[in-house]
Scaffold this motif. Structure first.
Motif, PDB file in Angstrom:
ATOM      1  N   VAL A 486      39.674  48.810  38.666  1.00 20.42           N
ATOM      2  CA  VAL A 486      40.293  48.129  39.803  1.00 20.42           C
ATOM      3  C   VAL A 486      41.800  48.254  39.619  1.00 20.42           C
ATOM      4  O   VAL A 486      42.389  47.577  38.769  1.00 20.42           O
ATOM      5  CB  VAL A 486      39.866  46.651  39.871  1.00 20.42           C
ATOM      6  CG1 VAL A 486      40.555  45.946  41.030  1.00 20.42           C
ATOM      7  CG2 VAL A 486      38.352  46.544  39.999  1.00 20.42           C
ATOM      8  N   LEU A 491      43.622  41.989  45.586  1.00 19.05           N
ATOM      9  CA  LEU A 491      42.239  42.316  45.889  1.00 19.05           C
ATOM     10  C   LEU A 491      41.824  41.515  47.122  1.00 19.05           C
ATOM     11  O   LEU A 491      41.990  40.297  47.153  1.00 19.05           O
ATOM     12  CB  LEU A 491      41.356  41.966  44.690  1.00 19.05           C
ATOM     13  CG  LEU A 491      39.847  42.132  44.805  1.00 19.05           C
ATOM     14  CD1 LEU A 491      39.472  43.595  45.016  1.00 19.05           C
ATOM     15  CD2 LEU A 491      39.174  41.587  43.531  1.00 19.05           C
ATOM     16  N   LEU A 554      45.738  39.246  41.548  1.00 20.59           N
ATOM     17  CA  LEU A 554      44.979  39.332  40.308  1.00 20.59           C
ATOM     18  C   LEU A 554      45.723  38.773  39.098  1.00 20.59           C
ATOM     19  O   LEU A 554      45.107  38.184  38.208  1.00 20.59           O
ATOM     20  CB  LEU A 554      44.552  40.783  40.056  1.00 20.59           C
ATOM     21  CG  LEU A 554      43.511  41.315  41.061  1.00 20.59           C
ATOM     22  CD1 LEU A 554      43.220  42.784  40.802  1.00 20.59           C
ATOM     23  CD2 LEU A 554      42.225  40.502  40.988  1.00 20.59           C
ATOM     24  N   PHE A 619      33.753  41.319  39.589  1.00 27.88           N
ATOM     25  CA  PHE A 619      34.971  41.817  38.953  1.00 27.88           C
ATOM     26  C   PHE A 619      35.210  41.019  37.694  1.00 27.88           C
ATOM     27  O   PHE A 619      35.007  39.797  37.674  1.00 27.88           O
ATOM     28  CB  PHE A 619      36.166  41.664  39.901  1.00 27.88           C
ATOM     29  CG  PHE A 619      36.022  42.428  41.186  1.00 27.88           C
ATOM     30  CD1 PHE A 619      36.582  43.686  41.330  1.00 27.88           C
ATOM     31  CD2 PHE A 619      35.333  41.898  42.262  1.00 27.88           C
ATOM     32  CE1 PHE A 619      36.452  44.398  42.515  1.00 27.88           C
ATOM     33  CE2 PHE A 619      35.194  42.591  43.455  1.00 27.88           C
ATOM     34  CZ  PHE A 619      35.754  43.847  43.576  1.00 27.88           C
ATOM     35  N   TRP A 620      35.621  41.701  36.609  1.00 25.27           N
ATOM     36  CA  TRP A 620      35.947  40.959  35.396  1.00 25.27           C
ATOM     37  C   TRP A 620      37.184  41.541  34.728  1.00 25.27           C
ATOM     38  O   TRP A 620      37.494  42.720  34.864  1.00 25.27           O
ATOM     39  CB  TRP A 620      34.754  40.909  34.445  1.00 25.27           C
ATOM     40  CG  TRP A 620      34.641  42.032  33.456  1.00 25.27           C
ATOM     41  CD1 TRP A 620      35.133  42.082  32.198  1.00 25.27           C
ATOM     42  CD2 TRP A 620      33.957  43.281  33.655  1.00 25.27           C
ATOM     43  NE1 TRP A 620      34.807  43.271  31.597  1.00 25.27           N
ATOM     44  CE2 TRP A 620      34.082  44.015  32.469  1.00 25.27           C
ATOM     45  CE3 TRP A 620      33.240  43.838  34.716  1.00 25.27           C
ATOM     46  CZ2 TRP A 620      33.522  45.273  32.316  1.00 25.27           C
ATOM     47  CZ3 TRP A 620      32.688  45.090  34.571  1.00 25.27           C
ATOM     48  CH2 TRP A 620      32.835  45.795  33.380  1.00 25.27           C
ATOM     49  N   ARG A 621      37.863  40.652  34.025  1.00 25.49           N
ATOM     50  CA  ARG A 621      39.099  41.027  33.346  1.00 25.49           C
ATOM     51  C   ARG A 621      38.806  41.296  31.885  1.00 25.49           C
ATOM     52  O   ARG A 621      38.265  40.451  31.167  1.00 25.49           O
ATOM     53  CB  ARG A 621      40.143  39.909  33.487  1.00 25.49           C
ATOM     54  CG  ARG A 621      41.497  40.276  32.879  1.00 25.49           C
ATOM     55  CD  ARG A 621      42.521  39.190  33.155  1.00 25.49           C
ATOM     56  NE  ARG A 621      42.005  37.888  32.743  1.00 25.49           N
ATOM     57  CZ  ARG A 621      42.472  36.727  33.184  1.00 25.49           C
ATOM     58  NH1 ARG A 621      43.453  36.701  34.052  1.00 25.49           N
ATOM     59  NH2 ARG A 621      41.965  35.594  32.750  1.00 25.49           N
ATOM     60  N   TRP A 627      41.453  44.878  35.095  1.00 19.81           N
ATOM     61  CA  TRP A 627      40.292  44.436  35.855  1.00 19.81           C
ATOM     62  C   TRP A 627      39.338  45.591  36.099  1.00 19.81           C
ATOM     63  O   TRP A 627      39.748  46.725  36.342  1.00 19.81           O
ATOM     64  CB  TRP A 627      40.733  43.830  37.185  1.00 19.81           C
ATOM     65  CG  TRP A 627      41.320  42.465  37.042  1.00 19.81           C
ATOM     66  CD1 TRP A 627      42.624  42.154  36.824  1.00 19.81           C
ATOM     67  CD2 TRP A 627      40.615  41.230  37.087  1.00 19.81           C
ATOM     68  NE1 TRP A 627      42.790  40.795  36.727  1.00 19.81           N
ATOM     69  CE2 TRP A 627      41.557  40.193  36.892  1.00 19.81           C
ATOM     70  CE3 TRP A 627      39.284  40.869  37.278  1.00 19.81           C
ATOM     71  CZ2 TRP A 627      41.211  38.852  36.880  1.00 19.81           C
ATOM     72  CZ3 TRP A 627      38.921  39.535  37.274  1.00 19.81           C
ATOM     73  CH2 TRP A 627      39.876  38.541  37.073  1.00 19.81           C
ATOM     74  N   ARG A 628      38.053  45.276  36.007  1.00 19.94           N
ATOM     75  CA  ARG A 628      36.998  46.257  36.254  1.00 19.94           C
ATOM     76  C   ARG A 628      35.966  45.637  37.195  1.00 19.94           C
ATOM     77  O   ARG A 628      35.905  44.421  37.358  1.00 19.94           O
ATOM     78  CB  ARG A 628      36.307  46.643  34.941  1.00 19.94           C
ATOM     79  CG  ARG A 628      37.276  47.090  33.846  1.00 19.94           C
ATOM     80  CD  ARG A 628      37.374  48.576  33.784  1.00 19.94           C
ATOM     81  NE  ARG A 628      36.254  49.140  33.036  1.00 19.94           N
ATOM     82  CZ  ARG A 628      35.990  50.446  32.976  1.00 19.94           C
ATOM     83  NH1 ARG A 628      36.748  51.286  33.637  1.00 19.94           N
ATOM     84  NH2 ARG A 628      34.982  50.893  32.263  1.00 19.94           N
ATOM     85  N   ALA A 629      35.155  46.472  37.817  1.00 22.28           N
ATOM     86  CA  ALA A 629      34.094  46.007  38.707  1.00 22.28           C
ATOM     87  C   ALA A 629      32.751  46.519  38.198  1.00 22.28           C
ATOM     88  O   ALA A 629      32.656  47.651  37.707  1.00 22.28           O
ATOM     89  CB  ALA A 629      34.324  46.492  40.131  1.00 22.28           C
TER      90      ALA A 629
END
Length: 723
Positions: A486, A491, A554, A619-621, A627-629
């Motif tokens: 991400v 977002l 974010l 989504f996570w940090r 950040w990734r999905a």
């Protein structure tokens, strides 16, 4: 019809069938077309721009009009996205302030005043009774006038449209790809296959059609065209009958069979007779579908056709007049008696069933000798099983090794998800490792030698599409379990729905979870503002369509996980609305623009599940702050009405944890297995591509690939799954 077929090719392949028309000087019109495409995040490849430039201006405009309409639908720009708060994301009020404003306006309205005054005495306030609540207070044109134009950014999405072959050739290729898919198709792609099969039934056919649902669609078209049928089980005939009569060839939904013409009845009965005559044991397959076979028999009148006695046996079994013991019942009886060696010997005749039963057999086995026999049998069966079954077992073994205490997630064929604790006893790690290594060897054997392998690094964490139902149709949609980066400061989620018949209220929400999956906070119509986020306002009905948005900055989010969800508060389900879809956008810094800007859309997916709460992705940090999905594509059952993020946060948290902690088999795993047979392996950095043919695997096809290259992108990634 031609436009619909061209649109289908563009959606699946991102290729525009070779434009036709009179020769001319269409360069100016082609460049204008390219500029219009860029406003929605697309552009013409150099060969396609060159082809259009050689046509007349009228021919270019003809192609441009149809293509623009298609790509706007792909990205969700074919509808009017209007937020409740006209300035969103600016000037979003606090929730209590907004409600008080609605009450004040209602008290100033003679028609609503008495209703509002009487409500507090009852102890609660009905927001829907307030004239200003949930209904647009401005027009779409007024909203557009309130927003500055979006300034183009290098970070905007650019999807390249390539020059295709003639339309007939493109349609044939697409038909062969869909019909011959080694994995089940999603509902949208099945519908496309149905349209193509009617056109291509008498033309070239795939070497095999391994997926039963696909075969039913093709057989229905071949039956209409008078071609030979592709049948190897009695259930194939049942699926065909369902598909031909407009029912469900997947057998998920009961079909009401209509009266069938005599030639069709004869074809179906002849097919049943031939299948059973070749292998009488296949009568046992009737037992799993007794009621549908009974109803089909009422329409086929098998007693009128004594020349096909084996077909009559099918319906005798369905009615219970003839005994046929199922293969599965014989296996279950042996396992119930703890006769694992006997079960293994029987399952050796059904390699796919054996591989699906491996975990149960290993848990039931009495001692290492029996476990060794199970593993040895599975190793022998693997070459005879489908690639999808082999890969599914390989993924299962990877998660079995690390199961300790983790919840199990279950997903049905309609995307319905639920979680249960893992109560299975452990299996020795050595047995799992030995079988996993053997499966990897078998998978590698089936993969083609890639020659020079060129990889987009972003594709390596994409989950293998072992089922088309692990994702929905749309743009930029990845299979369930895939992980993607991400990249952006802001977002923004969006949902759009248009009710078909009854008032329908969808609520876009975002649940914020901590590292331990506990709730930090949420954004919804009851919480319009939270740390780093804004909600566009609640819209409670959609006769002309409605949109809701959530924007998050974010670097201001204290939570570890962001879980967007769409709750059905009232009205029609996701599969009942005229249209409904979800997506997200990414923007840099403090860029202006409309609430919906198509070139910032990274993903748009259809909402078409049976539950009342949709969970598209999470989504996570990561520890470094990136950040990734991870893609979910799940639907929770919810309740019939009044679904809210506050009420479902515990069940959502459990599902999110189960999927986030599950390891899915990825493209990277297959790339690792085929690398030893590659001439070279290179990661593509977005620069120039090699002049020679390559095997390219990536999210999108880059420009300039050698025409003899093999290209695997999201549109045909299922081809990576070996047969």
């Amino acid at each position: 019809m031609a436009h619909g077929l061209e649109a289908m090719v563009i959606r699946h392949t991102h290729r525009v069938p070779r434009p036709r028309g009179s020769a001319g000087e269409g360069g100016i019109a082609a460049r204008q077309f390219d500029t219009a495409l860029m406003s929605v995040g697309f552009k013409l490849s150099a060969p396609l721009l060159g082809r259009l430039s050689a046509l007349s201006g009228a021919a270019v405009l003809h192609t441009a009009g149809r293509t623009l309409r298609t790509v706007r639908e792909m990205v969700g720009d074919h509808v009017r996205h209007n937020p409740y708060f006209i300035d969103f994301p600016a000037n979003v009020p606090d929730t209590e302030e907004f409600w008080a404003r609605c009450v004040a306006q209602a008290l100033g309205d003679e028609t609503a005043r008495e209703t509002v005054r009487s409500q507090p005495a009852d102890g609660e306030l009905n927001l829907l009774a307030l004239p200003a609540y949930g209904r647009y207070q401005h027009t779409y044109e007024e909203m557009l006038a309130a927003h500055d134009e979006l300034i183009a950014s290098a970070g905007d999405r650019v999807t390249v449209l390539h020059l295709g072959r003639d339309l007939d050739d493109e349609l044939t290729d697409l038909y062969l790809a869909l019909a011959g898919s080694a994995t089940p198709l999603g509902d949208e792609h099945l519908a496309d296959l149905k349209a193509l099969a009617g056109r291509c039934a008498l033309g070239p056919q795939p070497a095999a059609i391994p997926v039963r649902e696909n075969r039913a669609v093709v057989n229905a078209a071949r039956l209409t065209a008078g071609a030979d049928l592709l049948l190897d089980s009695v259930v194939d005939v049942l699926r065909l009958a369902c598909a031909f009569t407009g029912g469900d060839g997947t057998l998920r939904v009961p079909t009401r069979f209509r009266s069938l013409p005599r030639p069709v009845r004869r074809a179906l009965l002849a097919g049943l007779d031939a299948v059973v005559a070749a292998n009488p044991a296949k009568l046992a397959d009737v037992l799993a579908h007794r009621e549908p076979f009974k109803r089909l028999g009422e329409r086929l009148h098998p007693h009128e056709y004594p020349q096909w006695p084996h077909a009559a046996d099918v319906f005798a079994v369905a009615r219970g007049e003839k005994r046929a013991r199922s293969f599965d019942s014989r296996v279950a009886e042996l396992i119930e008696a703890s006769d694992v060696p006997g079960a293994v010997r029987l399952l050796a005749f059904a390699p796919g069933k054996l591989l699906r039963s491996v975990d149960h057999l290993l848990r039931t086995a009495a001692g290492q000798e029996e476990r060794d026999a199970v593993v040895d049998a599975a190793v022998r069966a693997a070459p005879e099983a489908s690639g999808r079954v082999v890969l599914s077992l390989r993924e299962h073994l990877h998660n079995r090794e690390r199961a300790g205490g983790r919840p199990r997630v279950f997903v049905d064929r309609r995307g319905g998800g639920w979680v249960a604790p893992d109560l299975r006893p452990p299996v020795p790690a050595d047995d799992l490792a030995r079988l996993a290594a053997a499966l990897d060897t078998e998978i590698a054997r089936r993969l083609p030698a890639p020659g020079r392998l060129l990889l987009d690094p972003d594709v390596l964490d994409v989950a293998l599409p072992l089922s088309g139902r692990a994702a929905t149709a749309g743009l930029g949609v990845l299979p369930r379990g895939s992980v993607s980066a991400v990249d952006g400061a802001r977002l923004r989620f969006f949902v759009y729905w248009k009710q078909a018949e009854e008032p329908t209220d969808y609520d876009l929400s975002a649940l914020l979870l901590g590292a331990d999956y506990t709730t930090d906070s949420w954004l919804s119509y009851t919480s319009l503002t939270a740390v780093g986020g804004r909600h566009s306002g609640d819209v409670t009905e959609a006769p002309d369509g409605a949109s809701e948005f959530i924007e998050l900055t974010l670097d201001r989010i204290p939570a570890t996980f962001i879980v967007p969800q769409v709750n059905i508060y009232a009205g029609e389900g996701f599969e009942e609305t005229e249209e409904s879809f979800f997506g997200f956008m990414l923007r840099d810094g403090e860029r202006k623009g409309r609430p919906f800007e198509p070139r910032t859309v990274r993903m748009r997916s259809e909402l078409r599940g049976t539950g009342r709460v949709a969970l598209p992705l999470v989504f996570w940090r990561e520890d470094g702050g990136r950040w990734r999905a991870k893609w979910l594509h799940l639907y929770l059952r919810g309740i019939s009405s009044g679904n809210r993020v506050e009420e479902n946060r515990l069940s959502v948290s459990k599902v999110v944890r189960a999927v986030v902690e599950r390891q899915y088999l990825t493209v990277g795993h297959l790339v690792g297995l085929m690398s030893d047979r590659a001439v070279s392996v290179e990661l593509w950095d977005g620069a120039a591509v090699p002049d020679e043919p390559v095997t390219y695997i990536g999210l999108e096809r880059p420009e300039g690939l050698h025409p003899h290259s093999r290209v695997l992108t999201l549109g045909n990634l299922r081809d990576l799954v070996p047969g």
